[in-house]
Design a protein around this motif. Structure first.
Motif, mmCIF file in Angstrom:
data_model
loop_
_atom_site.group_PDB
_atom_site.id
_atom_site.type_symbol
_atom_site.label_atom_id
_atom_site.label_comp_id
_atom_site.label_asym_id
_atom_site.label_seq_id
_atom_site.Cartn_x
_atom_site.Cartn_y
_atom_site.Cartn_z
ATOM 1 N N ALA A 177 0.828 -1.207 0.000
ATOM 2 C CA ALA A 177 0.000 0.000 0.000
ATOM 3 C C ALA A 177 0.865 1.261 0.000
ATOM 4 O O ALA A 177 0.532 2.260 -0.647
ATOM 5 C CB ALA A 177 -0.924 -0.007 1.220
ATOM 6 N N PHE A 178 1.969 1.206 0.741
ATOM 7 C CA PHE A 178 2.878 2.348 0.791
ATOM 8 C C PHE A 178 3.537 2.564 -0.568
ATOM 9 O O PHE A 178 3.603 3.694 -1.078
ATOM 10 C CB PHE A 178 3.947 2.109 1.858
ATOM 11 N N ALA A 179 4.002 1.478 -1.170
ATOM 12 C CA ALA A 179 4.653 1.564 -2.477
ATOM 13 C C ALA A 179 3.708 2.123 -3.533
ATOM 14 O O ALA A 179 4.069 3.008 -4.322
ATOM 15 C CB ALA A 179 5.165 0.184 -2.896
ATOM 16 N N GLU A 180 2.481 1.630 -3.538
ATOM 17 C CA GLU A 180 1.523 2.076 -4.543
ATOM 18 C C GLU A 180 1.105 3.522 -4.320
ATOM 19 O O GLU A 180 0.895 4.271 -5.274
ATOM 20 C CB GLU A 180 0.297 1.158 -4.541
ATOM 21 N N ALA A 181 1.021 3.920 -3.052
ATOM 22 C CA ALA A 181 0.669 5.314 -2.753
ATOM 23 C C ALA A 181 1.739 6.263 -3.277
ATOM 24 O O ALA A 181 1.429 7.329 -3.831
ATOM 25 C CB ALA A 181 0.479 5.498 -1.248
ATOM 26 N N MET A 182 3.014 5.901 -3.119
ATOM 27 C CA MET A 182 4.090 6.734 -3.643
ATOM 28 C C MET A 182 4.031 6.807 -5.164
ATOM 29 O O MET A 182 4.216 7.882 -5.761
ATOM 30 C CB MET A 182 5.454 6.192 -3.197
ATOM 31 N N ALA A 183 3.798 5.672 -5.798
ATOM 32 C CA ALA A 183 3.732 5.643 -7.257
ATOM 33 C C ALA A 183 2.587 6.520 -7.765
ATOM 34 O O ALA A 183 2.752 7.279 -8.730
ATOM 35 C CB ALA A 183 3.566 4.208 -7.742
ATOM 36 N N LYS A 184 1.444 6.415 -7.125
ATOM 37 C CA LYS A 184 0.284 7.232 -7.533
ATOM 38 C C LYS A 184 0.571 8.723 -7.355
ATOM 39 O O LYS A 184 0.190 9.549 -8.184
ATOM 40 C CB LYS A 184 -0.943 6.831 -6.715
ATOM 41 N N LYS A 185 1.246 9.051 -6.257
ATOM 42 C CA LYS A 185 1.575 10.452 -6.017
ATOM 43 C C LYS A 185 2.516 10.989 -7.091
ATOM 44 O O LYS A 185 2.345 12.114 -7.586
ATOM 45 C CB LYS A 185 2.201 10.612 -4.634
ATOM 46 N N LEU A 186 3.518 10.185 -7.463
ATOM 47 C CA LEU A 186 4.450 10.628 -8.500
ATOM 48 C C LEU A 186 3.725 10.841 -9.822
ATOM 49 O O LEU A 186 3.971 11.814 -10.538
ATOM 50 C CB LEU A 186 5.581 9.622 -8.674
ATOM 51 N N HIS A 187 2.836 9.931 -10.143
ATOM 52 C CA HIS A 187 2.031 10.063 -11.361
ATOM 53 C C HIS A 187 1.211 11.349 -11.326
ATOM 54 O O HIS A 187 1.109 12.081 -12.322
ATOM 55 C CB HIS A 187 1.117 8.846 -11.501
ATOM 56 N N GLU A 188 0.662 11.644 -10.162
ATOM 57 C CA GLU A 188 -0.140 12.861 -9.998
ATOM 58 C C GLU A 188 0.717 14.111 -10.180
ATOM 59 O O GLU A 188 0.345 15.053 -10.893
ATOM 60 C CB GLU A 188 -0.788 12.856 -8.616
#
Length: 414
Positions: A389-400
């Protein structure tokens, strides 16, 4: 016709360079020979003289000869050779570069090679190639070839080695001069990784790749951090997921994997969108356990393998790391988001693990929070760094951040 630039101290190794130059020419390449020697007269005639190299370094050759200071002369010739090599490449007159030499010649030649872009063929043939090559290679893609015997005459051993070297650089230069890169439409994202943050990086990479990004992973081993930031400077990297900032701890405490004082500054300086976390800031890296400096005896250590010893960072060190990170990130010209995992910064720092130290972790977190400017996005999650969940949250934030190129509000999942 491809052009190979050859650097050499022609006052002592002219005949050897003449031998390898003929091999390169016989393969169908032009040769531009640059004399980086100082004291003696060149044994063969170069295309670019030592006088021109010294002048490009800001000093006349007569002054270097009169001063008779080898260290100073090497510094000047390294600067001069670098300027000339850069210009040759800019003018389209360099498809590959070769040098033959001992430690002195290698220092000058590789200084120039490091100034060339990644992908330009670079070959250094030297006696130093069997030892610690980090000072010569740095974060570039220099190929080091061990000469086995000293480069002092053409004999039954050196002849074959120099033949191989000349053939190799000629073929690489020819291939490089005709290389047509594929068109890469996907934005390139850099991610930093250590063994103790690998699950996080793999999960984040998978998510970003599914959104059309191209991923390049760098080991956070000092050289990796510098290489990443060099590629940022050269315009390759469009966004940064700096999961593993452990190199900051090595720089602060004196470990072996420092990436230098400017680590974590390039993306901000260039305005590249970045998501940053605290990966492996719970450790400092050393070699075998018996090489641990005496003043660290008594500290919490973990033998990762026979050649790597990890040392747990203290509360005071973590407090300083928080301030250092904040100072660097506060100056960023582009969007930044900082992710904090409350339950551990690495695979060996969760509850019950060898580097579990909640007081030290809290010292880093509190220091970072207190020191970050209000405009820096902060995301705090009640997970360890390798939680999917932490990894995916970071990835989503970078995409944003990359997609919108604008800052968003503070999120807190505590």
């Amino acid at each position: 016709m491809a052009t190979v630039v050859v650097l050499g101290t022609l006052d002592t190794k002219g005949n050897e360079h003449n031998f390898v130059n003929e091999i390169i020419r016989n393969k169908g390449c032009d040769v531009v020979l640059i004399d980086i020697g100082v004291l003696g007269q060149p044994q063969i005639r170069p295309e670019i003289s030592r006088k021109e190299v010294a002048r490009a370094g800001g000093v006349e050759i007569e002054e270097l000869v009169q001063k008779n200071d080898r260290g100073y002369a090497m510094e000047v010739m390294a600067v001069g050779a670098t300027e000339i090599v850069r210009q040759l490449h800019k003018d389209g007159n360099l498809d590959g570069i070769l040098a033959l030499g001992g430690s002195g010649g290698a220092s000058i030649a590789t200084h120039a090679m490091q100034a060339l872009p990644i992908g330009v063929p670079k070959l250094m043939v030297s006696t130093v190639a069997s030892g610690d090559t980090r000072p010569y290679v740095g974060e570039s893609d220099i190929t080091m070839m061990y000469s086995v015997v000293d480069i002092a005459g053409i004999n039954s051993i050196s002849e074959k080695i120099l033949f191989n070297a000349g053939t190799a650089i000629a073929e690489m230069a020819i291939a490089s001069s005709t290389f047509v890169p594929r068109k890469h439409s996907r934005p390139l994202v850099s991610i930093t990784m250590f063994g103790v943050t690998t699950p996080c990086v793999l999960q984040a990479s998978k998510w970003l790749e599914s959104k059309g990004y191209e991923i390049v992973v760098f080991s956070a081993n000092g050289v990796g951090g510098r290489a990443m930031e060099t590629l940022m400077r050269d315009g390759f990297i469009k966004a940064s997921l700096d999961v593993t900032t452990t190199e900051l701890a090595d720089e602060l405490v004196g470990g072996e994997l420092s990436a230098g004082q400017e680590r974590l500054e390039m993306a901000g300086r260039l305005g590249i969108p970045q998501v940053v976390s605290l990966g492996a800031l719970d450790m400092v890296n050393f070699g075998p356990a018996d090489t641990l400096p005496a003043h660290f005896h008594g500290r919490k250590i973990y033998k990762h393998n026979p050649n790597v010893t990890l040392m747990r960072t203290t509360e005071e060190e973590c407090n300083q790391l928080g301030k250092i990170m904040a100072h660097k990130l506060n100056q960023a010209k582009g969007p930044v988001s900082v992710f904090i995992p409350l339950k551990g910064f690495s695979a060996i720092a969760k509850k019950g693990d060898v580097f579990y130290h909640p007081q030290a972790d809290r010292a880093l977190i509190d220091s970072l929070k207190e020191s970050l400017e209000p405009h820096i996005d902060l995301v705090v999650m009640d997970t360890d760094i390798n939680d999917p969940a932490f990894a995916e949250a970071m990835a989503k934030k970078l995409h944003e951040l990359f997609s919108n190129n604008k800052k968003v509000g503070v999120l807190n999942y505590e």
